[in-house]
Design an enzyme around this catalytic site. Structure first.
Site, PDB file in Angstrom:
ATOM      1  N   LYS A  80      -2.503   5.495  -2.668  1.00 24.10           N
ATOM      2  CA  LYS A  80      -3.235   6.303  -1.693  1.00 24.10           C
ATOM      3  C   LYS A  80      -4.664   6.589  -2.123  1.00 24.10           C
ATOM      4  O   LYS A  80      -5.548   6.771  -1.271  1.00 24.10           O
ATOM      5  CB  LYS A  80      -2.479   7.610  -1.433  1.00 24.10           C
ATOM      6  CG  LYS A  80      -1.257   7.443  -0.552  1.00 24.10           C
ATOM      7  CD  LYS A  80      -1.608   6.765   0.770  1.00 24.10           C
ATOM      8  CE  LYS A  80      -0.513   6.874   1.799  1.00 24.10           C
ATOM      9  NZ  LYS A  80      -0.843   6.118   3.029  1.00 24.10           N
ATOM     10  N   TYR A 130       2.981   5.914  -5.177  1.00 18.59           N
ATOM     11  CA  TYR A 130       2.409   6.334  -3.894  1.00 18.59           C
ATOM     12  C   TYR A 130       1.007   6.924  -4.087  1.00 18.59           C
ATOM     13  O   TYR A 130       0.061   6.571  -3.372  1.00 18.59           O
ATOM     14  CB  TYR A 130       3.348   7.357  -3.265  1.00 18.59           C
ATOM     15  CG  TYR A 130       2.902   7.948  -1.949  1.00 18.59           C
ATOM     16  CD1 TYR A 130       3.029   7.232  -0.766  1.00 18.59           C
ATOM     17  CD2 TYR A 130       2.385   9.246  -1.888  1.00 18.59           C
ATOM     18  CE1 TYR A 130       2.637   7.791   0.443  1.00 18.59           C
ATOM     19  CE2 TYR A 130       1.997   9.805  -0.683  1.00 18.59           C
ATOM     20  CZ  TYR A 130       2.125   9.071   0.479  1.00 18.59           C
ATOM     21  OH  TYR A 130       1.739   9.618   1.661  1.00 18.59           O
TER      22      TYR A 130
END
Length: 298
Positions: free
Chosen positions: A169, A165
């Site tokens: 991001k 993640y």
């Protein structure tokens, strides 16, 4: 000054819950025609259905707004393109793209499968690129566009167990840094949001007291501003949460310069504290600016 979005068409991905829902409701309340995209899956991306997107569309319509639902995944180029097609078919164009869709498959890197790593990267990073790529020719041709990519403090600062993640991001920030240079002359402004909010994706990471202060609708005013005609800023990262808004910036230390001879490993080791000292620092807006400063010694 009242900011409105009359005659503007907005796509909000992952808009069936949490932040996306709040963004869609706010944009619609100010006159935007909104494509509410959500495939209706669980937090890990598994499953699907129409209920989440339909419910938000119904909320918008009940309040007097205009919206249509789309249930496609951003994770494949063809289905991501269909999200943009939904906007064009329903409203004739697209002006605003809010890339908000996301999933979580948290594990320590040691225990994470490559499948879980790839899927999270596909949704957050490639999904952002796919939807933006489909909308880009329309925005470029009309010389107008506002794009928001959703980053995270997990990528900017780091969160244990979120290598997939966090990596994705921060990747969307690099994507924005390059694409905003291509879009600027076409009046396409592109910014990154780093939200702090209570959503399905964060409820297991925060205390109940913190979650109570982090309502998603407290983030959406920043998104709406970045989507407005009034916004003339591009290529920035914006933190938003609990009523607090701030710009995040990368800075580079003045560092150490060695002239007249080839630098050695020992030069680095002996001066590492000076190299790392950002008390006097510089901000570069493009990679070319940094290269020019390094070459010139300025």
């Amino acid at each position: 000054m009242t900011i409105r979005f009359d005659n503007r068409v907005a796509i909000v991905t992952g808009a069936g819950n949490g932040l996306g829902r709040a963004h869609a409701l706010l944009l619609a309340s100010r006159g935007a025609k909104v494509v509410v995209n959500d495939p209706g899956g669980a937090v890990d991306g598994k499953g699907g259905g129409h209920a989440a997107a339909d419910k938000v569309v119904d909320e918008i319509k009940a309040a007097g707004g205009i919206a249509v639902a789309n249930y496609d995944s951003v994770a494949e180029a063809a289905t991501a393109a269909n999200i943009v097609k939904t906007a064009v078919d329903a409203f004739g164009t697209v002006d605003i793209v809010v890339n908000n869709a996301g999933v979580l498959r948290d594990k320590t890197f040691h225990n994470m499968t490559t499948e879980d790593f790839e899927f999270v990267v596909k949704v957050h990073f490639l999904g952002t690129a796919y939807v933006t790529h489909a909308a880009w020719p329309i925005l470029r041709a009309k010389a107008y566009g506002r794009i928001v990519v959703t980053s995270s403090n997990s990528g900017i600062y780091g969160t244990f167990g979120q290598s997939n993640y966090g990596g994705a991001k921060l990747a969307v920030v690099g994507f924005m840094n390059a694409l905003r240079l291509e879009g600027q002359k076409y009046n396409i402004m592109m910014n990154a949001l780093a939200p702090i909010a209570a959503t399905r994706m964060t409820e297991s990471l925060m205390t109940p007291e913190a979650l109570a202060k982090l309502r998603p609708e407290f983030v959406s005013p920043m998104v709406a501003y970045l989507c407005s005609e009034q916004c003339q800023r591009t290529g920035d990262i914006w933190s938003a949460g609990a009523g607090t808004f701030a710009r995040i910036e990368y800075r580079e230390a003045e560092g150490l310069r060695i002239d007249g001879r080839a630098p050695t490993i020992e030069d680095v080791a002996d001066n590492i504290d000076k190299i790392a000292d950002v008390s006097a620092s510089r901000v570069f807006r493009t990679s070319g600016e940094e290269v020019a400063a390094v070459v010139s010694g300025s």
